[in-house]
Enzyme design. Structure first.
Site, short mmCIF file in Angstrom:
data_model
loop_
_atom_site.label_atom_id
_atom_site.label_comp_id
_atom_site.label_asym_id
_atom_site.label_seq_id
_atom_site.Cartn_x
_atom_site.Cartn_y
_atom_site.Cartn_z
N VAL A 292 0.81 -1.22 -0.05
CA VAL A 292 -0.02 -0.09 -0.10
C VAL A 292 0.80 1.16 0.09
O VAL A 292 0.35 2.40 -0.44
CB VAL A 292 -0.93 0.13 1.26
CG1 VAL A 292 -2.14 -0.97 0.92
CG2 VAL A 292 -0.10 -0.08 2.46
N LYS A 293 1.98 1.31 0.21
CA LYS A 293 2.93 2.16 0.43
C LYS A 293 2.53 3.57 1.09
O LYS A 293 2.52 4.58 0.39
CB LYS A 293 3.57 2.55 -1.09
CG LYS A 293 4.47 1.44 -1.51
CD LYS A 293 4.66 1.72 -3.04
CE LYS A 293 5.41 0.44 -3.63
NZ LYS A 293 4.92 -0.73 -4.04
N ARG A 294 2.03 3.34 2.26
CA ARG A 294 1.56 4.44 2.91
C ARG A 294 2.70 5.15 3.83
O ARG A 294 3.57 4.63 4.08
CB ARG A 294 0.25 3.91 3.96
CG ARG A 294 -0.60 3.11 3.32
CD ARG A 294 -1.46 4.21 2.19
NE ARG A 294 -2.70 3.63 1.94
CZ ARG A 294 -3.17 3.48 0.71
NH1 ARG A 294 -2.51 3.48 -0.17
NH2 ARG A 294 -4.60 2.99 0.55
#
Length: 310
Positions: A105-107
């Site tokens: 999700v590369k948050r």
């Protein structure tokens, strides 16, 4: 600890592989698409239904051969709420098959926003006296660009919920060096400074194999940097993209592993889930064959340099 569970599954299945669940509607087998379009029409619901069937088929085909899957949320988000329902189904179905789920999700944002991301993908939210999981996963990928306070907001979920994160350190894409290779005032590259932060987190918590639930993403497409970062982050589990469609092979990922042949898990997405396009036949059978071939490739290479973990 979840990091120990991941490593135990790697050893048990003799497979340091994570399958990326990155569904592309146009590449899903025609029979699945036709069935869903006939039932739902040319709608987002039809796409989501096809993705669910496809993902479940892939998971069924590889669950006994790999320890983990990694759904990339962008391939679901683009289809709105139906797509996110398919994403949730992928996470839940993989977990029901005993697989570790890495949410790609590369948050990462300011503190309060990162906390919400942490709850969404790793933790729980409370409604009255009840707790709910939004999009349950075991690990999530984190963009560290906003700094240490951004990453600290995931700490409660790591400790209290027994979860993990993979922080982007040196990614596999061709232009990653535009920012990640910038040289700081002390002569170190930005990716090395990020690795320092990861190593500091690693000292806070470790499992029985000597690895932390705070891992790092380091691409196979930069093998020299991969080797240096393995040494710089000795307690970090490395999530290694770039094998297969992006050009990396076993020789490129070998330095991600420690002297015992542990400490890394290698991702392959398109090369597995769409293997049927190259070798023909049933998509499930083709995906399974691709996993077995990849496992053999990596394990033979590890064995050849004395890094035999099984």
């Amino acid at each position: 600890m979840i990091i120990d569970q991941l490593i135990e599954a790697i050893i048990q299945k003799k497979s340091p592989i994570v399958v990326g669940l990155d569904p592309r509607f146009n590449q899903i087998p025609q029979a699945i698409k036709e069935k869903c379009l006939a039932e739902y029409g040319e709608t987002l619901e039809a796409v989501a239904a096809a993705i669910k069937i496809f993902n479940r088929g892939i998971i069924d085909a590889v669950a006994d051969e790999v320890p983990a899957v990694k759904p990339q949320v962008a391939f679901y988000e683009q289809y709105g709420l139906p797509g996110m329902a398919a994403y949730l189904d992928a996470c839940q179905y993989a977990a029901s098959k005993g697989l570790v789920v890495i949410a790609d999700v590369k948050r990462g944002d300011i503190g309060s926003t990162s906390k919400a991301y942490a709850k969404a993908h790793l933790g729980q939210v409370q409604v009255g006296n009840k707790n709910y999981q939004g999009f349950p996963a075991d690990f999530a990928t984190i963009n560290p660009y906003l700094g240490d306070d951004c990453m600290k907001e995931f700490e409660a979920e790591i400790v209290q919920e027994d979860k993990g994160i993979f922080i982007l350190v040196k990614t596999s894409n061709p232009t990653s060096g535009q920012l990640q290779d910038l040289v700081m005032a002390d002569g170190k590259h930005l990716y090395e400074k990020t690795a320092e932060i990861v190593a500091g987190w690693n000292d806070k918590i470790c499992g029985k194999f000597g690895y932390s639930p705070v891992g790092a993403v380091v691409g196979a497409t930069y093998p020299e940097e991969l080797s240096a970062l393995r040494a710089q982050m000795p307690k970090a589990m490395l999530l290694v993209p770039g094998y297969g469609a992006q050009g990396g092979g076993a020789k490129d990922v070998i330095n991600a592993f420690d002297t015992k042949g542990l400490g890394a898990i290698v991702n392959n997405s398109r090369g597995i889930i769409f293997a049927y396009e190259k070798i023909g036949g049933d998509y499930q059978e083709a995906a399974r064959k691709a996993v077995i071939a990849m496992k053999q490739d990596i394990n033979d290479t590890l064995s050849s340099v004395g890094k035999q973990y099984w």
